[in-house]
Design an enzyme around this catalytic site. Sequence first.
Site, PDB file in Angstrom:
ATOM      1  N   GLU A   1      56.910 135.553  -9.322  1.00 30.41           N
ATOM      2  CA  GLU A   1      57.176 134.308  -9.356  1.00 30.41           C
ATOM      3  C   GLU A   1      58.305 134.136 -10.620  1.00 30.41           C
ATOM      4  O   GLU A   1      57.911 134.554 -11.753  1.00 30.41           O
ATOM      5  CB  GLU A   1      56.135 133.198  -9.709  1.00 30.41           C
ATOM      6  CG  GLU A   1      56.249 131.791  -9.542  1.00 30.41           C
ATOM      7  CD  GLU A   1      54.994 130.988  -9.695  1.00 30.41           C
ATOM      8  OE1 GLU A   1      55.043 130.131 -10.224  1.00 30.41           O
ATOM      9  OE2 GLU A   1      53.847 131.503  -8.969  1.00 30.41           O
TER      10      GLU A   1
ATOM     11  N   ASP B   1      54.939 121.545 -16.300  1.00 28.60           N
ATOM     12  CA  ASP B   1      54.645 122.678 -17.454  1.00 28.60           C
ATOM     13  C   ASP B   1      54.063 122.167 -18.588  1.00 28.60           C
ATOM     14  O   ASP B   1      54.575 121.181 -19.354  1.00 28.60           O
ATOM     15  CB  ASP B   1      55.887 123.436 -17.624  1.00 28.60           C
ATOM     16  CG  ASP B   1      56.376 124.328 -16.309  1.00 28.60           C
ATOM     17  OD1 ASP B   1      55.375 125.181 -15.995  1.00 28.60           O
ATOM     18  OD2 ASP B   1      57.401 123.852 -15.723  1.00 28.60           O
TER      19      ASP B   1
ATOM     20  N   TYR C   1      50.022 127.195  -2.331  1.00 31.11           N
ATOM     21  CA  TYR C   1      49.586 127.353  -3.821  1.00 31.11           C
ATOM     22  C   TYR C   1      48.912 126.432  -4.099  1.00 31.11           C
ATOM     23  O   TYR C   1      49.087 125.189  -4.273  1.00 31.11           O
ATOM     24  CB  TYR C   1      51.098 127.181  -4.546  1.00 31.11           C
ATOM     25  CG  TYR C   1      50.958 127.627  -5.787  1.00 31.11           C
ATOM     26  CD1 TYR C   1      50.182 126.879  -6.764  1.00 31.11           C
ATOM     27  CD2 TYR C   1      51.823 128.575  -6.500  1.00 31.11           C
ATOM     28  CE1 TYR C   1      50.209 127.138  -8.226  1.00 31.11           C
ATOM     29  CE2 TYR C   1      51.905 128.705  -7.786  1.00 31.11           C
ATOM     30  CZ  TYR C   1      51.085 128.142  -8.729  1.00 31.11           C
ATOM     31  OH  TYR C   1      50.986 128.645 -10.036  1.00 31.11           O
TER      32      TYR C   1
END
Length: 269
Positions: free
Chosen positions: A50, A61, A179
Amino acid sequence: MHNRIDNCFARLRKEKRKGFIPYICAGDPTLKRTVDLAFALEKAGADLLELGLPFSDPLADGIVNQLAAQRSLAAGTTVRGVFDCVREIRRQSQIPIVLYSYLNPIFQFGAEKFHREAEDAGVDGLLILDLPPEEDVKELDRLKRSSLEAGPVHIRLIAPTTPAGRMKKIAKSAKGFLYYVSREGVTGARDSIATSLPQKIAELRKISDLPIAVGFGISNPKQAREVAQHADAVVVGSAIVDLIAKHGDKPEIVEKVGAFARDLAKAIH
């Protein structure tokens, strides 16, 4: 149409083992070093890579990955530079590569052009953090009309807060793998794995036959082994990125990351 991602998970199923997916930010500390790290991670046992496309406002993030994106941008990393980096990796490796990105850089580059150049470079999948599935489907339909349906697949994200009905809707149009975001909040190392993980993965298995990769918060071999008991693949990002931050562009960085990745891969496999 099968690509490297499908082939990777087919191989893992055949070998009856789980996949290890490390995350690194392209261009941190440099694009040249990213290529070196990619090879080291694959040698250490990574099954899929990734690769983060640096962006100035990475809302999903935590601080570790935010700083990595800042370092990468400060070093002069561009979208085209990341594509060249992937091409360099492809000279020696066929490891599946998923680009982790936000919509803004793709929109700015031009969506159709981005997909075409990503495919040409050797990218297998796109994980676009802030692109709602509804808008994504419209965009993919348009791209298919442009004869780009063989390009990188769009990986779907499902969170712990995603309602059952919406999970079904997301899974229906998903390709490659699902995911699953293991906990609420942003990326970053955590002290423990969410207790709801086994139940959530069981729910996903009922609505999709796709492999399930789990990420966000997994930071050491013990946690990785625990998650691998339930998921088909385990994503580890911030812990690796933090290691890169500590060593910068020093020669030993490749060896340090490789050693840490080997321990993770062993625990997951």
